[in-house]
Scaffold this motif. Structure first.
Motif, short mmCIF file in Angstrom:
data_model
loop_
_atom_site.label_atom_id
_atom_site.label_comp_id
_atom_site.label_asym_id
_atom_site.label_seq_id
_atom_site.Cartn_x
_atom_site.Cartn_y
_atom_site.Cartn_z
N ASN A 1 -28.27 146.76 -61.41
CA ASN A 1 -27.43 146.27 -60.31
C ASN A 1 -26.89 147.37 -59.40
O ASN A 1 -25.92 147.16 -58.67
N ALA A 2 -27.50 148.54 -59.42
CA ALA A 2 -27.05 149.61 -58.53
C ALA A 2 -27.34 149.26 -57.08
O ALA A 2 -28.41 148.77 -56.74
N LEU A 3 -26.37 149.47 -56.21
CA LEU A 3 -26.47 149.23 -54.78
C LEU A 3 -26.94 147.80 -54.49
O LEU A 3 -27.75 147.55 -53.61
N VAL B 1 -26.25 156.28 -58.55
CA VAL B 1 -26.76 156.37 -59.93
C VAL B 1 -25.70 155.80 -60.86
O VAL B 1 -24.61 156.36 -60.97
N GLY B 2 -26.01 154.69 -61.52
CA GLY B 2 -25.07 154.10 -62.47
C GLY B 2 -25.11 152.59 -62.42
O GLY B 2 -25.28 151.99 -61.35
N ALA B 3 -24.96 151.97 -63.57
CA ALA B 3 -24.97 150.51 -63.62
C ALA B 3 -23.83 149.93 -62.80
O ALA B 3 -22.67 150.36 -62.95
N GLY B 4 -24.14 149.00 -61.91
CA GLY B 4 -23.11 148.34 -61.11
C GLY B 4 -22.48 149.20 -60.05
O GLY B 4 -21.48 148.80 -59.43
N GLY C 1 -22.06 157.30 -61.56
CA GLY C 1 -21.23 156.82 -62.67
C GLY C 1 -21.25 155.31 -62.71
O GLY C 1 -21.36 154.65 -61.67
N ASN C 2 -21.12 154.75 -63.90
CA ASN C 2 -21.07 153.30 -64.02
C ASN C 2 -19.94 152.73 -63.17
O ASN C 2 -18.79 153.16 -63.27
N ASN C 3 -20.28 151.80 -62.30
CA ASN C 3 -19.33 151.11 -61.43
C ASN C 3 -18.65 152.05 -60.43
O ASN C 3 -17.59 151.73 -59.90
N GLY D 1 -17.89 159.59 -61.37
CA GLY D 1 -17.10 159.20 -62.53
C GLY D 1 -17.10 157.69 -62.69
O GLY D 1 -17.26 156.95 -61.72
N GLN D 2 -16.91 157.25 -63.92
CA GLN D 2 -16.88 155.81 -64.16
C GLN D 2 -15.74 155.16 -63.39
O GLN D 2 -14.59 155.58 -63.47
N SER D 3 -16.07 154.15 -62.61
CA SER D 3 -15.11 153.39 -61.80
C SER D 3 -14.38 154.24 -60.76
O SER D 3 -13.32 153.84 -60.26
N ALA D 4 -14.92 155.39 -60.43
CA ALA D 4 -14.36 156.16 -59.32
C ALA D 4 -14.57 155.37 -58.03
O ALA D 4 -15.57 154.69 -57.86
#
Length: 222
Positions: A76-78, A90-93, A107-109, A123-126
């Protein structure tokens, strides 16, 4: 035609996307030769103006009508529904907001807000606003032209810089080091701090300099 246990010593040419062990590989919808997709659902809802994209992962760059010059890696990236150009995600979601451009999200999300451009979120959720940089998990720099480095850094203001764990800006054009419970130390021979305006602090400033401020503790709460 199903071929099992077949070895090809030369070129294998397919006139459409192929499936390798159930995973789609090819050009995606509209068969634009400038696009590359690896993953089921990747580039599967684009139109003829979606060019020069690379999508790797389930549903990567799906629904991106008019997207161009993007690299999306991760489930689900972009995956957004309006034009996105020149992004690296780069990262899921990651990167699911509409209309972002020239953004780097890792990072994820990791996200940039709707319509933002020239951002970096690592970073995650950044999360970043227009022309902002956020480095650290859960860093939220959603103003404009601001920078945050550290876990949980936060700024909804413009032209501000926040550094350190959970550092938060409270106004535009601030530089924030850490939190109120921390001590900021400047070390080194000849270390000096020069300010063209006011210096604001919660707590005390201790100086051992013989320059403009005498050697003493200045309590700014007084």
């Amino acid at each position: 035609v199903i071929c099992k246990g077949t070895t090809a010593n030369g070129s294998l040419v397919a006139s459409a996307d192929i499936y390798v062990n159930g995973v789609r590989v090819g050009l995606g919808q509209n068969v634009n030769t400038t696009n590359t997709c690896v993953g089921n659902g990747a580039l599967s809802s684009t139109n003829a103006s979606s060019t020069f994209n690379t999508a790797i992962g389930y549903n990567a760059l799906n629904q991106s009508y008019g997207a161009s010059g993007n690299t999306a890696v991760g489930t689900n990236a972009l995956n957004s529904i309006t034009v996105n150009i020149n992004n690296t995600v780069v990262g899921a979601g990651a990167g699911t907001a509409n209309g972002i451009g020239s953004c780097t999200l890792i990072g994820n999300n990791a996200q940039s807000i709707t319509g933002s451009a020239n951002t970096v979120s690592i970073g995650q959720s950044a999360n970043t606003g227009d022309k902002c940089i956020a480095i650290g998990n859960s860093s939220n720099i959603s103003g404009s032209t601001s920078t945050g480095v550290g876990y949980g850094t936060s700024s909804t203001h413009n032209f501000s810089t926040v550094l350190g764990y959970n550092a938060v800006s409270t106004a535009n054009s601030q530089v924030v080091l850490g939190t109120e419970s921390e001590t900021v130390i400047c070390k080194g021979t000849g270390t000096s701090i020069t300010a063209s305006g006011a210096i604001s602090a919660v707590g005390t400033i201790t100086t051992t300099s013989t320059g403009g401020m005498n050697s003493r503790v200045y309590n700014l709460d007084e």
